[in-house]
Each structure stands twice: as C-alpha cells, then as structure tokens.
Design an enzyme around this catalytic site. Sequence first.
Site, short mmCIF file in Angstrom:
data_model
loop_
_atom_site.label_atom_id
_atom_site.label_comp_id
_atom_site.label_asym_id
_atom_site.label_seq_id
_atom_site.Cartn_x
_atom_site.Cartn_y
_atom_site.Cartn_z
N TYR A 1 55.90 20.79 43.10
CA TYR A 1 56.87 21.88 43.16
C TYR A 1 58.27 21.30 43.09
O TYR A 1 58.60 20.55 42.19
CB TYR A 1 56.62 22.74 44.41
N LYS B 1 32.60 38.15 35.49
CA LYS B 1 32.85 37.63 34.14
C LYS B 1 33.53 36.26 34.24
O LYS B 1 33.22 35.33 33.49
CB LYS B 1 33.75 38.60 33.39
N ASP C 1 35.08 46.29 29.25
CA ASP C 1 34.72 47.59 29.82
C ASP C 1 35.83 48.62 29.66
O ASP C 1 36.26 49.28 30.62
CB ASP C 1 34.34 47.44 31.30
N ASN D 1 20.51 49.37 27.94
CA ASN D 1 20.25 48.83 29.27
C ASN D 1 20.44 49.91 30.32
O ASN D 1 21.37 50.71 30.22
CB ASN D 1 21.21 47.65 29.56
#
Length: 755
Positions: free
Chosen positions: A37, A92, A135, A287
């Site tokens: 940093y 995911k 989605d 599905n």
Amino acid sequence: MTLEEDALDYHRRPPSGKVEISTTKSTSTQRDLSLAYSPGVAAPCREIDEDGTRAYDYTAKGNLVGVVSNGSAVLGLGDIGAQASKPVMEGKGVLFKRFADIDVFDIELELDDPDAFVQAVAGMGSTFGGINLEDISAPDCFEIEQRLREQMDIPVFHDDQHGTAIISGAALLNAVEITGKELSDLQVTFAGAGAAATATARFYVSLGIPRENITMCDEHGILSERRARADELSEYTEPFAQGVDDGALADAMAGADVFVGLSVGGIVSPEMVRSMAGDPVIFAMANPDPEIEYETAKSARDDTVIMATGRSDYPNQVNNVLGFPFIFRGALDARATEINEPMKRAAAEALADLAQQDVPDAVVKAYDDDVLQFGPDYLIPKPLDQRVLYEVTPAVAEAAMESGVARRELDLDDYREQLEARLGKSREMMRVVLNKAKSDPKRVALAEGENERIIRAASQMTDEGIADPVLVGDESEIQRTVDELGLDFDAAVADPSDAEWDHYAEELHRRRRRKGLTQGEAAELVSSDPDYFASMMVEMDDADAMLSGLTHQYPSALRPPLEVIGTADDADYAAGVYMLTFRNRVIFCADTTVNLDPSAEVLAEVTKHTAELARRFNVEPRAALLSYSDFGSVDNDGVAKPRNAVSMLREDPQADFDVDGEMQADTAVVEEMLAGTYGFADLDGPANVLIFPNLEAGNIGYKLLQRLGGAEAIGPMLVGMDKPAHVLQRGDEVKDIVNLAGVAVADAQQRDSDE
C-alpha cells in the site's frame, strides 16, 4: 438430512458463503505493507497511468472475471432477483477457480432496465479482464451482451447462451462421426426458442449445418414464415422461420436427424422418436427433467439412438463447466478483446477431440469406474477430466491469435506447460523430465505387457513421444486388448515364447549357475516370469530401461532386476526414492522402499544417488540426514549413523552438494529454525532431499507427508542400479506408469551421456 437441508448447512457453515479474498504476496512485515500500500503502491499506479496495458502486469486484472447478473432468469428458479441469485453467482466463481484457476468477483445488480445494466457493467472495464453474464432473461440478454461487446475491450460472454451451444456442439461433432452422417446433410429440430436455443442454433450454423436445415419450435409450434409476417417472432428467432406450414413439434421431428431440446420436460413421446431418421441424435437438455427420459428414448427404436441430457446421472451430460472456465482462461491469457466465433468453434472441436482419447484412470474412478470409451455413450469429456484445461484452453488462445483479437502472442508449447503447472507442482516437475525424455526417446520394456493399464500407458508414451515401449507378453493377447480398447498404435511386443529369445535362458544360467540356478530353472524363469525376461532385455541391450511391479508385491518385482542387472559400479545398494510435490516446494525422500536398516556407508551412498536424481528434475540438492536429535544433542549408536554418513560425504569429492545432519525433520525443512537456531548448518536453505535413518521411518514419513501434508507423490524411483529399472506400486494409474517411464528414459539418457 435432505439435499436441501444439507445445502443450507453447507452454505451457512462459518464462514458464510463459498468464497473469500486472500493475498498473493507476503504481508508479514512493515516493509511488506509499505510495498503493498502506501507509499510503495504509487509506483505501479504511475506505470499504469503512463500505459494502461501495464495493469495486466501490476494488478490481478488479467486473472479476474466479473460474474454479473440481475437474477431475472436463474436456472430452475426464474426471476428471483439480484440478491437471491448471489449463491448461484458465488458458485459460478467457485467453478472458475476450481477448473481454471481464475479469480472472480460476483456482481449482483438490482437493475431490470437494459440501459442501466449496460451502463453499470461498462463502467467496470478497468477492474476486470473479462465479464461473464449470467442468468439474465431473454430478450434482454441478447441486447445486453451485444451492447457490452461493442462498448468494452475485454471479453463479454453470456454463458447461458453460448455454453450449451459449445458443449452440445462438441457432442454433435462426435455424434456425426459415429453415425457416419455429414453436418451439411443434417436435418435438425429445436424444441425451445429462448436464449440458449437460438444461440445453439446459430452456433450449429457456424459448425456447418445449413440454416435452412434447422426447424425451430416454441410453445406455439413451428417458427414459420407466416408467423414471422404476423410479427409473432422476435428479431432473434425470425432468422429461423421456415417456409413451411404451421405445425407442432411432432411434425417438425418427423424425418429429423437431430433433436435439440432446450425447453421443458416430458414433451417428446416415443412415437416422435420413432418418426425420426435412422440412428437419430437426441439432445434432451431441459433440466431437471429432459424432454424425454433417457431410457424411454433409447428403447423407442431398434437402431442406435445417441442420447445426451443435462443430467449427471446419464451418459453424455451437456455441462457448461466444460466450457466457460477454459474459454475464459484462453481469452484472458491471450488478452483477447472478445470471445468470437472462431474461439467458440475451437473449444468445441478440442472437446470433441479429447473425448476420442484414452480416459485417465483418475477420471474413471471419479465416476464409479464406469466404462468411459469413445462411442454413443461417451461423446464429450467428463468435467473432472483435468486434461480439458491444457487441451481446450490452448485451442481457444490459438484461435484468438489467428482471428486477430489477441493482444498477446503465446508460444503454445510453453503455454500448455504453464497450464499443466496450474494443476500442481508435480505436473510442473514431471514436465521437466518428460521434455527430456521426448528429446531422445529410449526403448522401455514393460514387463506386464498384457495388462490393460500397461497397454494404455504404452499407447500414451507412443503418442507423446516419451518412450518407445516394448510390451512383454503374448502377442495375440496384447493385440486383442489393443483392439478392444480402440487404441490406434502399433504395439511393439516381445513374446517370451518366441524362439528368438532362447539365448536369454542360456545367458541367465551362465550368470547365476554358481548361485544355485539350473539350466531348466533359467529357461522356466525367462519363459514364465516377465520380470526376469524384461530384466534380461535391459541387460542384453535389447531395451534401455524396464518397468515392472504393477500387479505383484514390490519385493518380488525388485528381485529379478537386482539379480540380473544389479547395482552400478559405484554403488553397492539400490534405494527407493519418492518425490513429494507441495504447492511451492519439492522434497525427495529416501530410502522408502528397499533397505531395512542401512549403515552409515549405505546412507551416504543413498544420499549421493538421491542428489543425482534431484538434478534430473533440475533441482539443486540440499540434503539433510534425519534423526530424532539435532547436531549431537543425543549421542548413541542410532544417531551416530547419519552423523557418520555426513562425515563420509564431506570427504567424498563426488558429493558436490549441500549436506548436513544429523538433524530433526522440522529443523531440516523450516527455514527459520535452520537459519536461526542452527545458522552454522551447511545448508543454503531448507533441505529438499531428506534421508531417513531406516526403511520404517522413510516409509512412514513420506506417507504422512503425502496424506496429511497434501503432497503429491511420484515414485518410487529406483536409484543405484547399473541400468534403469523401476518398480511400480500395485494399483498405479496410467499417468503414474507414464511418469515413471519418463524417469527411466531420462535415466538412460544420462547414462549415455556419461559413457
């Protein structure tokens, strides 16, 4: 506990969720923090301000994907909103990391308006190396993806559209090969006209199916030109309108070669399957319930029905995880500006090719030892097949470079090795040896040549150019197994029953006649014991190396090469060595398989041979002789052995490597202890060669490191032999056999260079 209860407990267990952020650099000191940093971080900021592409060098951007959704079309759940979709998006991210080592930030946006969604995501271009849309309901998903692709200079990919297209496309390529049909002649019927269906249809066209050969149906029936004129179709479905009369799905399926279901379960009957053309291909991918049940479709007719579904409990699961992690991996590494059609086709073709290769034992075991061999029930690889990473990903990167969207040129051979290294340190280390083996392959006699795994390993050695295997056994039996496995290689066979090998018995008798071996016994050993036969092949220079031991106990497999080949001129003892690979280090452990209670002289000799082996893996040896005491803290006969062995090594001009002892195991491997408390030790860093005081300690030690330390073990590798001979462990997998063959070839190469 039900699946739902188990899932809730899984996600709720502290820490909540499935992902976390971890640092990739040391932050243990004030100096580290000043680099990470303020004030040190200003330096990379200035570099990136001067040249924006340097963000790939100084930040995690090049390995970071944003998984973005508004939760408007979550699989199986519908429009549940952004926040409720977060577990899916985290999941995911888990798949990205698990299969392709890609980091993910999941972004859930409470935005239903496409304009606002596009504006929000487009503003994140500086953060990510790629965007995975997830989605999002149709038709908004089409517009959002298209606009983001136009506005952003990083890959944007809507997996719900293209993932199914690519994976099912791979299955289709192999189904066509099995049925002997041509893509250009196929008549294809789609059930469903949503995002996945239209994207899949477009992809099939890019693979070579004429658009006019595709008939698409929605819940109202066939997409016809009349319906298009009546404005019943969207701009995305209208291109698939056919100049036919309106009709139902049953009408569209009559005479079709391929059915693609991306709709709802239970809409296809056995009669509809029977109406299709010969040897039909049915991809029922709804599905959780497919358009027609697997068993029902297969039993509907007498010819070959090639079937795929979206379910894991049936063969040929069309699973998107075979696509998106590896497509993004290749796109990120090539720094592609987009994921285009050539890259998608390359992924499908690479998946199709991989399904035609021999399947690793580890994959077979992961799927309950099911038969996995290219054919109607195995069209596409399994998701747990690690080869997908280094077979599909380079194909995607190559397509990016050839199509002009890559901003970085990759050497594909080097790149493949880098991808293998992501699978673990053992892959990286073995690649060193296997590359050496490929540079000058040697003849390797495989004693148990009739064994299926040995034959599959021989095929792989041949395909990869690692060795020239010679299978010892009955030639007709070996060829029968080769044919049954569908392997495409000409197996070199040494059949002990052939008269050309009769001189082996005479030579064996000559060598062992004063050790109690009669002429008849020698003939029996050579003709009936493949370990003795393979040992004689090496000793008589008809092979350069040998492997045995897959199907019987280690001591019995070791005896023939010890009696026939014996130890090297500078060695009185053989020893077994395991290479243990951890995430960031490698350790060679000896002796783990041969010498029960070695003397100081034996320990010194084993140390030298193990150090030589380490150098074949491009590892500079630092050897520690282990005990339960540190540098004289205990004084008895037991600890004197390693201490005396160190003294012998220091006086040996051939022992040109760091060595010290006796020392405890943690002293040897923990740098702070070695450099702090024992700064006088003659090791320039933690030990990477561990020499155990006896066989009991060695065997226990390496197995604890393997099981509790999470190390991968390669071996045992036999050192000290006059010629390369290695003994497999019972139950070794094909990859273990190939790896040990690579070690044997590298060993033979070294002996050639020393002569």
